[in-house]
Design a protein around this motif. Structure first.
Motif, short mmCIF file in Angstrom:
data_model
loop_
_atom_site.label_atom_id
_atom_site.label_comp_id
_atom_site.label_asym_id
_atom_site.label_seq_id
_atom_site.Cartn_x
_atom_site.Cartn_y
_atom_site.Cartn_z
N LEU A 57 66.19 2.41 44.59
CA LEU A 57 66.80 3.28 43.60
C LEU A 57 66.82 2.63 42.23
N SER A 58 66.66 3.44 41.20
CA SER A 58 66.80 2.98 39.83
C SER A 58 67.54 4.07 39.07
N ASP A 59 67.73 3.88 37.77
CA ASP A 59 68.40 4.90 36.97
C ASP A 59 67.64 6.22 36.96
#
Length: 73
Positions: A25-27
Motif C-alpha cells: 500500500l502507498s498513498d
C-alpha cells in the motif's frame, strides 16, 4: 488495463477494527501485489478483505473465528 480481484467475507455491521496484514500500500492505493486486511473484534478475526491476494485470502477465510496472533518485536 489491470484487472483487480476483490474479495470480502462476510459482511459485518457494525464494522470491527481493520488491520492490514499483507500489503503493498502507498498513498495512491494498493500496489500491483494487492493487499490483505483482517477485520478484528475482541482479538478474533471476524472478516477478511483482499485485493489480488487469492491464496492468503483463502487461508485467512478458513481461519475466521480463531484468535488473532500478533507479532511482537
Amino acid at each position: 488495463m489491470t484487472i483487480r480481484r476483490r474479495r470480502t467475507a462476510p459482511a459485518l455491521r457494525p464494522p470491527p477494527a481493520l488491520r492490514v496484514t499483507e500489503s503493498e500500500l502507498s498513498d495512491e492505493g494498493p500496489g500491483d501485489g494487492g493487499f490483505l486486511a483482517r477485520y478484528e473484534r475482541g482479538g478474533t478475526t471476524v472478516a477478511v478483505h483482499a485485493v489480488d491476494r487469492p491464496r492468503p485470502f483463502t487461508r485467512a477465510r478458513r481461519a475466521l473465528g480463531r484468535t488473532v496472533e500478533t507479532a511482537t518485536t
